[in-house]
Design a protein around this motif. Structure first.
Motif, PDB file in Angstrom:
ATOM      1  N   LYS A   1       5.482   5.206 -20.203  1.00  0.00           N
ATOM      2  CA  LYS A   1       4.261   5.306 -19.408  1.00  0.00           C
ATOM      3  C   LYS A   1       3.160   4.446 -20.012  1.00  0.00           C
ATOM      4  O   LYS A   1       2.481   3.684 -19.311  1.00  0.00           O
ATOM      5  CB  LYS A   1       3.812   6.769 -19.342  1.00  0.00           C
ATOM      6  N   HIS A   2       2.979   4.533 -21.323  1.00  0.00           N
ATOM      7  CA  HIS A   2       1.950   3.749 -21.985  1.00  0.00           C
ATOM      8  C   HIS A   2       2.231   2.256 -21.835  1.00  0.00           C
ATOM      9  O   HIS A   2       1.320   1.455 -21.581  1.00  0.00           O
ATOM     10  CB  HIS A   2       1.877   4.132 -23.472  1.00  0.00           C
ATOM     11  N   ARG A   3       3.516   1.873 -21.989  1.00  0.00           N
ATOM     12  CA  ARG A   3       3.872   0.463 -21.877  1.00  0.00           C
ATOM     13  C   ARG A   3       3.602  -0.071 -20.476  1.00  0.00           C
ATOM     14  O   ARG A   3       3.060  -1.167 -20.301  1.00  0.00           O
ATOM     15  CB  ARG A   3       5.346   0.288 -22.233  1.00  0.00           C
ATOM     16  N   LEU A   4       3.975   0.719 -19.473  1.00  0.00           N
ATOM     17  CA  LEU A   4       3.770   0.271 -18.095  1.00  0.00           C
ATOM     18  C   LEU A   4       2.293   0.165 -17.741  1.00  0.00           C
ATOM     19  O   LEU A   4       1.865  -0.766 -17.056  1.00  0.00           O
ATOM     20  CB  LEU A   4       4.464   1.234 -17.126  1.00  0.00           C
ATOM     21  N   GLU A   5       1.503   1.119 -18.208  1.00  0.00           N
ATOM     22  CA  GLU A   5       0.079   1.110 -17.879  1.00  0.00           C
ATOM     23  C   GLU A   5      -0.640  -0.074 -18.508  1.00  0.00           C
ATOM     24  O   GLU A   5      -1.722  -0.468 -18.060  1.00  0.00           O
ATOM     25  CB  GLU A   5      -0.560   2.428 -18.319  1.00  0.00           C
ATOM     26  N   ASN A   6      -0.041  -0.649 -19.562  1.00  0.00           N
ATOM     27  CA  ASN A   6      -0.639  -1.803 -20.208  1.00  0.00           C
ATOM     28  C   ASN A   6       0.066  -3.108 -19.852  1.00  0.00           C
ATOM     29  O   ASN A   6      -0.241  -4.155 -20.405  1.00  0.00           O
ATOM     30  CB  ASN A   6      -0.632  -1.611 -21.731  1.00  0.00           C
ATOM     31  N   ASP A   7       1.013  -3.045 -18.933  1.00  0.00           N
ATOM     32  CA  ASP A   7       1.715  -4.240 -18.479  1.00  0.00           C
ATOM     33  C   ASP A   7       0.820  -5.029 -17.523  1.00  0.00           C
ATOM     34  O   ASP A   7       0.131  -4.440 -16.681  1.00  0.00           O
ATOM     35  CB  ASP A   7       3.001  -3.823 -17.756  1.00  0.00           C
TER      36      ASP A   7
ATOM     37  N   CYS B   1       0.634  -4.223 -13.796  1.00  0.00           N
ATOM     38  CA  CYS B   1      -0.188  -3.128 -13.298  1.00  0.00           C
ATOM     39  C   CYS B   1      -1.532  -3.632 -12.775  1.00  0.00           C
ATOM     40  O   CYS B   1      -2.211  -2.928 -12.031  1.00  0.00           O
ATOM     41  CB  CYS B   1      -0.419  -2.092 -14.398  1.00  0.00           C
ATOM     42  N   ARG B   2      -1.917  -4.823 -13.210  1.00  0.00           N
ATOM     43  CA  ARG B   2      -3.188  -5.387 -12.757  1.00  0.00           C
ATOM     44  C   ARG B   2      -2.979  -6.517 -11.758  1.00  0.00           C
ATOM     45  O   ARG B   2      -3.905  -7.257 -11.446  1.00  0.00           O
ATOM     46  CB  ARG B   2      -3.980  -5.879 -13.978  1.00  0.00           C
ATOM     47  N   LYS B   3      -1.743  -6.656 -11.258  1.00  0.00           N
ATOM     48  CA  LYS B   3      -1.427  -7.693 -10.290  1.00  0.00           C
ATOM     49  C   LYS B   3      -2.235  -7.500  -9.019  1.00  0.00           C
ATOM     50  O   LYS B   3      -2.415  -6.380  -8.542  1.00  0.00           O
ATOM     51  CB  LYS B   3       0.071  -7.653  -9.969  1.00  0.00           C
ATOM     52  N   ASP B   4      -2.700  -8.595  -8.454  1.00  0.00           N
ATOM     53  CA  ASP B   4      -3.412  -8.572  -7.185  1.00  0.00           C
ATOM     54  C   ASP B   4      -2.491  -7.970  -6.120  1.00  0.00           C
ATOM     55  O   ASP B   4      -1.402  -8.500  -5.857  1.00  0.00           O
ATOM     56  CB  ASP B   4      -3.808  -9.999  -6.802  1.00  0.00           C
ATOM     57  N   PRO B   5      -2.865  -6.851  -5.486  1.00  0.00           N
ATOM     58  CA  PRO B   5      -1.970  -6.203  -4.519  1.00  0.00           C
ATOM     59  C   PRO B   5      -1.759  -7.010  -3.244  1.00  0.00           C
ATOM     60  O   PRO B   5      -0.915  -6.648  -2.422  1.00  0.00           O
ATOM     61  CB  PRO B   5      -2.670  -4.872  -4.215  1.00  0.00           C
TER      62      PRO B   5
ATOM     63  N   LYS C   1       6.298  -2.540  -5.048  1.00  0.00           N
ATOM     64  CA  LYS C   1       5.596  -1.743  -4.037  1.00  0.00           C
ATOM     65  C   LYS C   1       4.084  -1.947  -4.091  1.00  0.00           C
ATOM     66  O   LYS C   1       3.378  -1.652  -3.128  1.00  0.00           O
ATOM     67  CB  LYS C   1       5.928  -0.255  -4.213  1.00  0.00           C
ATOM     68  N   ARG C   2       3.590  -2.477  -5.193  1.00  0.00           N
ATOM     69  CA  ARG C   2       2.151  -2.720  -5.320  1.00  0.00           C
ATOM     70  C   ARG C   2       1.665  -3.768  -4.315  1.00  0.00           C
ATOM     71  O   ARG C   2       0.479  -3.795  -3.963  1.00  0.00           O
ATOM     72  CB  ARG C   2       1.826  -3.157  -6.747  1.00  0.00           C
ATOM     73  N   VAL C   3       2.563  -4.599  -3.807  1.00  0.00           N
ATOM     74  CA  VAL C   3       2.173  -5.688  -2.906  1.00  0.00           C
ATOM     75  C   VAL C   3       2.011  -5.138  -1.489  1.00  0.00           C
ATOM     76  O   VAL C   3       2.987  -4.914  -0.769  1.00  0.00           O
ATOM     77  CB  VAL C   3       3.192  -6.831  -2.951  1.00  0.00           C
ATOM     78  N   PHE C   4       0.780  -4.926  -1.107  1.00  0.00           N
ATOM     79  CA  PHE C   4       0.434  -4.254   0.150  1.00  0.00           C
ATOM     80  C   PHE C   4       0.962  -4.976   1.390  1.00  0.00           C
ATOM     81  O   PHE C   4       1.596  -4.352   2.251  1.00  0.00           O
ATOM     82  CB  PHE C   4      -1.091  -4.097   0.210  1.00  0.00           C
ATOM     83  N   PRO C   5       0.727  -6.282   1.571  1.00  0.00           N
ATOM     84  CA  PRO C   5       1.134  -6.924   2.828  1.00  0.00           C
ATOM     85  C   PRO C   5       2.642  -7.008   3.001  1.00  0.00           C
ATOM     86  O   PRO C   5       3.135  -6.939   4.139  1.00  0.00           O
ATOM     87  CB  PRO C   5       0.496  -8.324   2.753  1.00  0.00           C
ATOM     88  N   TYR C   6       3.381  -7.157   1.905  1.00  0.00           N
ATOM     89  CA  TYR C   6       4.839  -7.234   2.033  1.00  0.00           C
ATOM     90  C   TYR C   6       5.389  -5.921   2.570  1.00  0.00           C
ATOM     91  O   TYR C   6       6.302  -5.902   3.399  1.00  0.00           O
ATOM     92  CB  TYR C   6       5.467  -7.563   0.677  1.00  0.00           C
ATOM     93  N   ARG C   7       4.825  -4.822   2.112  1.00  0.00           N
ATOM     94  CA  ARG C   7       5.261  -3.525   2.619  1.00  0.00           C
ATOM     95  C   ARG C   7       4.828  -3.351   4.078  1.00  0.00           C
ATOM     96  O   ARG C   7       5.609  -2.865   4.905  1.00  0.00           O
ATOM     97  CB  ARG C   7       4.684  -2.399   1.755  1.00  0.00           C
TER      98      ARG C   7
END
Length: 420
Positions: free
Chosen positions: A24-30, A33-37, A243-249
């Motif tokens: 969890k810590h590793r992912l939150e600092n990846d 996680c800050r990729k433009d959605p 899944k973070r990529v809003f328009p693709y979904r």
């Protein structure tokens, strides 16, 4: 005054193992996680469609509290419900008109679907996931029992379900392209075609060629939850992964139709954001694509948040059963030919009632876990199972559901497709 509920999305860290906490810590600092959605990954196909811009613009401009009883009355007096009318029907001003909305929705449903209600069963074949969605039990750092069914295990589960009399299945996976690649899902579709007359998919969004391949393998329709159409909220809830990529979904259903799928399903997960705006966006998403692809079958579902492993506090923010009924009735009046599915997230009493008003499809014999249908259907204990995505509310078997629908004066239908 009714106290406003709060959503508690994040997993309780005290219930996680040291390994899960480290992940969890590793992912939150990846950096992901800050990729433009709004920025696509390189493997994501982009299509040219104006639907998303139209839907999001309408949703952002929607102010539900500005509508009055006069607007609702005008909407109900119209023979055909317009976009402006459905905005009024979804607003707080429509609450006193719920019985009238339900009566009219019942007439519309009877006119186009008779007194039938379709039954299906979902089958989860894997719960591995590469996304970090803070409200979902499958999310990639939640400390749960993971499992991917083998070819033989999928076939066994399908036979158990088919032996119960079910003729339609919905195949689901966690959103992991590594553990549940397109070929694996395609193999499941080929197996399903041996046991069932109608095969649906609820998996991660794909490119057109992938949907074409899965359709050739036997899939008839695809359902994708947008979760919420509120981009700002979407960004805070989907912190990692594709899944973070809003328009693709958002454009998944259109790519599925371009790939030859017969039908597509839509949904917002009510309770993640402003449910009235999400309901409007979902309805308009269907409305615009329905006009662009008039040959296709369209369906809507209206799931609410449910508790998950390591977080029993999740609740559907401000969305009670009356609000849910209002949304479903508004959908029926605005989109009279569209199928409406109500899942086992809801109580048996609610599903019995809504099936007589506007729902056309309900699930039965449901498990959101992996590999446990034999235990659920026959009582035989399975040695290896995977944890559930969320808690269900209505646990009725196919036999009990069929009988209950008949007692409600409805005609349960297992399949009405003929293949020649």
């Amino acid at each position: 005054m009714e106290q406003k509920k709060e959503n508690h999305f994040f997993i309780d860290s005290q219930k996680l193992s040291a390994k899960a906490l480290e992940k969890k810590h590793r992912l939150e600092n990846d950096p992901s996680c800050r990729k433009d959605p709004m920025a696509y990954f390189p493997d994501m196909e982009q299509i040219h469609s104006d639907v998303r811009a139209r839907v999001i613009a309408a949703m952002n401009a929607y102010q539900p509290e500005t509508y009055t009883a006069i607007d609702v009355r005008r909407a109900l007096d119209h023979e055909r419900v317009t976009i402006e009318d459905v905005k009024a029907l979804l607003s707080p001003a429509a609450k006193p008109f719920l019985e009238e909305m339900a009566a009219r929705a019942q007439r519309e449903t009877s006119r186009h679907f008779g007194n039938t209600v379709y039954l299906f069963t979902p089958l989860y074949i894997a719960n591995y996931c590469e996304n970090y969605c803070v409200y979902c039990g499958f999310n990639c750092y939640n400390d749960i029992q993971r499992l991917q069914l083998s070819h033989d295990e999928i076939a066994h589960e399908m036979k158990v379900i088919a032996d119960s009399g079910m003729e339609e299945i919905l195949i689901l996976t966690g959103e992991s392209k590594t553990k549940s690649n397109v070929e694996y899902i395609g193999d499941a579709c080929k197996l399903a075609r041996q046991y069932f007359k109608n095969v649906g998919l609820e998996v991660y969004p794909m490119n057109v060629a992938d949907y074409k391949y899965l359709h050739e393998c036997g899939a008839d329709y695809v359902t994708v939850f947008q979760e919420t159409y509120d981009l700002k909220k979407y960004e805070t809830l989907h912190l990692f992964g594709h899944k973070r990529v809003f328009p693709y979904r958002f454009e998944a259903q259109e790519r599925a139709l371009m790939g030859g799928m017969r039908g597509v399903g839509f949904s917002a997960l009510l309770g993640l954001s402003d449910f009235r705006r999400d309901a409007l966006a979902t309805a308009l998403h269907v409305y615009y694509l329905q006009r662009k692809y008039p040959q296709a079958e369209f369906s809507l579902s209206c799931p609410r948040l449910r508790p998950i492993i390591n977080n029993e506090k999740i609740n559907p923010l401000d969305v009670g059963e009356r609000e849910l009924c209002q949304i479903l009735c508004a959908y029926r009046l605005f989109l009279p030919y569209v199928g409406i599915t109500v899942s086992s997230r809801e109580s048996a009493s609610f599903r019995n009632g809504i099936a007589k008003i506007c729902a056309t499809k309900i699930s039965a014999g449901v498990s959101t876990g992996i590999g446990d249908h034999e235990e659920k259907y026959t009582g035989k204990h399975e040695d290896k199972t995977g944890d559930e995505q969320f808690e269900i509310c209505d646990t009725r078997s196919i036999q009990n559901m069929y009988g209950d629908m008949e007692q409600e004066g409805l005609q349960p239908v297992l399949n009405d497709y003929l293949y020649v």
